[in-house]
Design an enzyme around this catalytic site. Structure first.
Site, PDB file in Angstrom:
ATOM      1  CD  GLU A  35     -11.063  47.722 -36.237  1.00  0.00           C
ATOM      2  OE1 GLU A  35     -11.114  48.956 -36.339  1.00  0.00           O
ATOM      3  OE2 GLU A  35     -11.617  46.950 -37.051  1.00  0.00           O
ATOM      4  CD  GLN A  81     -13.505  34.132 -49.714  1.00  0.00           C
ATOM      5  OE1 GLN A  81     -12.500  34.197 -50.409  1.00  0.00           O
ATOM      6  NE2 GLN A  81     -13.742  34.990 -48.722  1.00  0.00           N
ATOM      7  N   GLY A  82     -17.462  30.946 -49.817  1.00  0.00           N
ATOM      8  CA  GLY A  82     -18.273  30.598 -48.661  1.00  0.00           C
ATOM      9  C   GLY A  82     -17.424  30.403 -47.421  1.00  0.00           C
ATOM     10  CD  GLU A 103      -5.600  36.089 -56.547  1.00  0.00           C
ATOM     11  OE1 GLU A 103      -5.909  37.090 -57.213  1.00  0.00           O
ATOM     12  OE2 GLU A 103      -4.925  35.161 -57.020  1.00  0.00           O
ATOM     13  CB  SER A 132     -17.929  35.459 -43.671  1.00  0.00           C
ATOM     14  OG  SER A 132     -16.660  36.052 -43.796  1.00  0.00           O
TER      15      SER A 132
END
Length: 739
Positions: A353, A107-108, A225, A110
């Site tokens: 957070e 997964q690209g 998901e 961040s």
């Protein structure tokens, strides 16, 4: 399915991580060949198209058989995206290799400057004819060193921070210009990496959805998901929690009261995750966005994983000083490794957070801490995040309308007694006999529906003795006292009199040989308003238990000044009273056991209503009250507190409703004990938080916040102590594991 799993359960288990990985890949192909690889996918995409209950059974069976999970979890984030938003060609090209684990995905999302704040991503994709030229950097990319493909977000619109102009692309990891640099994590492994993209060519055909539409595609797929993946996690977590219980026994800490309380917390967490997941998936199946429940569950899950492994480390004592690969490491080092890996749980895919920000600002609709446009809440604060349907929706709406019409909190604060119209209106609707047999004039509904109704009366602070009457009705029904039960169904108010309040001051009710009662019970909820009493006594001289129906006029009831201004409590003196015996001997013990579970569940349902009303009041005030030129809800100290109340209140609701769905037996008792303990404490904490958010005005008598706190404290006081309930629940888990 059963035959394949049975065959797998008899296979020799791989002994190394590499062998386990290879076995998991091979197992996926077996599942695909058998048509059993994707329980929730549509048949058109190669799935089994199972409904919710069958998906739960699927994961239960595969976990019980020790079947490995798919070796690339990222595949099941991109898969629903392709199913919903991909082209026919994309689905045909990618889905089967993905299911077979022949191609791995990463997964690209961040980036170094856009982790939790994903909208700040800066990777650029510039279109030139039939290709995009992609340049940028991704980080914390799980399995990037093994992946064949990356699903990535890139900015195709103007540079800067914003959700528009972001596009969803599928990038081949062997493309020229892709460089992967593995990063070593705290556990010592290489589970993620930096990925550098230097003018990488990506065919336009590899774009999913419209150009600039990647943000909404990403949100939809992640929400879907997270709802469905947690169903599978539920059974994995169940197995892991059982291992921690066994570990406590193995190291001689099974009877340690502090350890037992922590074990109970883990047991509550795993059940919370399960109940929240079921509601979230139910929302998905109704084509609703499950973002509220998914966000809550993401937070609960991440903090649960950390607590679980922290407790395990403490249990193994000095063994925690060894590394996970050291010779002699406890359980092969799994607890040390798991603990270190769990530190990422509250960081990855948005820190805890940021999850609280999302819950506060997106789910509750509180003002943005960044000063951005305020969003409409997912649902009104305090209302169920999974929209009720059918009978539950009708009952909630009707009961809420009845109470809102008749109840005025200012009159309660002024000390006025409840108006009789609200009780009669509820009786006319079918309370308290909603779950009583239709043959006796009841509604024949489920315990779940009754719990939902009681939650609504508490949410609107109905000053009626509903829970005491329902408790008495449950006892009479369990005793087979049809006549007395009909009286309550027809509208009589009731209370249960038993010597459980304070043994130091109570005189145990006794029935002598002439049929005359004696004794007193000092604190009986609802007694001061009751028309009828269900009395639990002992017979003379045998001491055999007995249940009697006694008219309130036959006893002396002294009204007490209760902490809860919306209910009554009184001392009942039975001296000289007579009643009708409805059960004796062993039948009494069975009846009390069944009725006690109902009574505790309904107190818990009442507490859920209080917790959610406190949440609604706190959120409303946080959105309108200003300090330092800003709404106080924009300060994270306030918004995170509101988010915490929502997590606890919604989890309590789902635990109570799930427990109410169970009819009887150890599992029902276990679920009830944990649900009640969680709900009564959540109500007190929510009411305390409500007063804190309101500040000085919330502490005044004129403001209704103290009514919530008073009712919550009374509910907690009238239940068995939460610590005792949790201790009982832990005992039941150990008993199950011992079998």
């Amino acid at each position: 399915m059963a035959a394949l799993l049975d065959d797998h359960s008899h296979r020799r288990r791989p002994q190394t991580s590499e062998a386990r990985f290879d076995a998991a890949v091979a197992w996926q192909s077996e599942l695909v060949d058998a048509g059993l690889a994707a329980p929730g996918w549509p048949a058109s995409a190669g799935g089994m198209e199972l409904d919710l209950s069958d998906q739960l059974e699927y994961y239960r069976m595969t976990t019980a058989a020790g079947a490995p999970r798919h070796p690339c979890t990222m595949s099941f984030i991109v898969a629903p995206t392709l199913i919903v938003h991909g082209t026919d060609e994309q689905r045909k090209r990618y889905l089967e290799p993905l299911l077979r684990a022949e191609e791995f995905w990463c997964q690209g999302f961040s980036e170094p400057g856009a982790g939790s704040d994903l909208a700040s991503l800066s990777t650029r994709a510039v279109r030139e004819g039939d290709v995009y030229r992609v340049t940028g950097q991704k980080i914390w990319t799980t399995m990037a060193d093994r992946a064949d493909w990356m699903f990535a977000l890139a900015r195709t619109g103007p540079a800067g921070r914003g959700q528009s102009g972001i596009t969803y692309l599928l990038i081949a990891m062997d493309s020229p210009g892709v460089t992967v640099r593995p990063l070593r994590d705290a556990s010592g492994g290489h589970h993620f990496a930096e990925v550098f993209l230097d003018d990488v060519e990506v065919p336009v055909a590899n774009r999913v959805g419209d150009e600039g539409g990647g943000w909404s595609i990403m949100r939809t797929s992640l929400g879907h998901e997270r709802a469905t993946a947690l169903l599978a996690d539920e059974f994995r977590y169940r197995t892991t929690v059982d291992k921690v219980f066994r570990l406590a026994g193995d190291v001689g800490r099974r009877d340690d009261p502090h350890v037992r309380q922590e074990l109970a917390r883990l047991e509550t967490d795993v059940r919370t995750i399960a109940s929240n997941s079921a509601r979230a998936l139910d929302a998905v199946l109704r084509n609703e966005d499950p973002i509220g429940l998914s966000s809550i569950n993401r937070l609960v899950k991440s903090e649960f994983e950390q607590r679980l492994h922290r407790l395990a480390l403490r249990l193994i004592g000095s063994g925690a000083a060894l590394g996970s690969r050291a010779t002699g490491a406890v359980d092969g080092g799994r607890w040390t490794y798991g603990y270190l890996m769990s530190r990422a749980s509250t960081i990855g895919a948005g820190t805890a957070e940021i999850q609280r920000n999302t819950i506060a600002e997106v789910v509750l609709g509180l003002p943005s801490h960044r000063g951005e446009r305020r969003r409409a809440p997912v649902v009104q604060a305090g209302r169920p995040l999974s929209t009720p349907v059918g009978d539950e929706a009708a009952v909630r709406e009707t009961v809420a309308g009845i109470v809102a019409e008749h109840v005025d909190t200012e009159r309660i604060i002024a000390g006025e007694r409840p108006v009789p119209q609200v009780w009669q209106a509820l009786v006319d609707f079918g309370l308290p006999g909603l779950a009583a047999p239709a043959a006796l004039g009841g509604g024949g509904a489920s315990q779940r529906l009754l719990a939902a109704a009681i939650e609504e009366t508490a949410f609107h602070l109905a000053p009626v003795p509903l829970v005491p009457t329902v408790s008495a009705l449950a006892l009479l029904l369990s005793c087979g006292a049809d006549e007395g039960a009909r009286t309550l169904i027809d509208g009589a108010r009731a209370a249960v009199v038993a010597d459980i309040a304070d043994p130091s001051t109570d005189r145990t009710p006794v029935l002598d040989t002439d049929g005359v009662l004696s004794g007193s019970v000092s604190r009986v909820p609802g007694a001061a308003d009751a028309d009828l009493l269900a009395v639990v006594a002992r017979t003379e001289p045998s001491g055999e238990p007995v249940v009697l129906v006694v008219g309130a006029s036959a006893v002396t009831v002294t009204r007490r000044d209760g902490v809860d201004l919306t209910s009554s409590i009184g001392t009942v003196c039975l001296d000289g009273a007579r009643g009708t015996v409805v059960a004796t001997g062993s039948a009494v013990l069975e009846a009390i056991g069944a009725a006690d579970r109902t009574a505790r569940l309904m107190i818990a349902a009442d507490s859920v209503g209080i917790a959610n009303r406190a949440l609604a009041m706190a959120v409303d005030w946080a959105g309108q009250r200003e300090q330092f030129g800003r709404p106080i809800g924009s300060f994270q100290a306030v918004s995170h507190r509101c988010a915490g109340v929502l997590v606890d209140a919604e989890s309590a609701r789902n635990l109570v409703l799930s427990a109410a769905d169970l009819e009887s037996g150890d599992e029902a008792e276990l679920a009830t004990e944990l649900a009640v303990a969680h709900a009564v404490e959540a109500a007190v904490c929510a009411a305390e938080a409500c007063i804190q958010v309101h500040g000085g005005i919330g502490f005044t008598w004129e403001h209704p916040a103290h009514l919530l706190l008073r009712r919550a404290v009374a509910n907690e006081a009238l239940c068995v102590r939460a610590e005792d309930l949790r201790d009982r629940a832990v005992g039941r888990v150990f008993a199950r594991l011992d079998r």
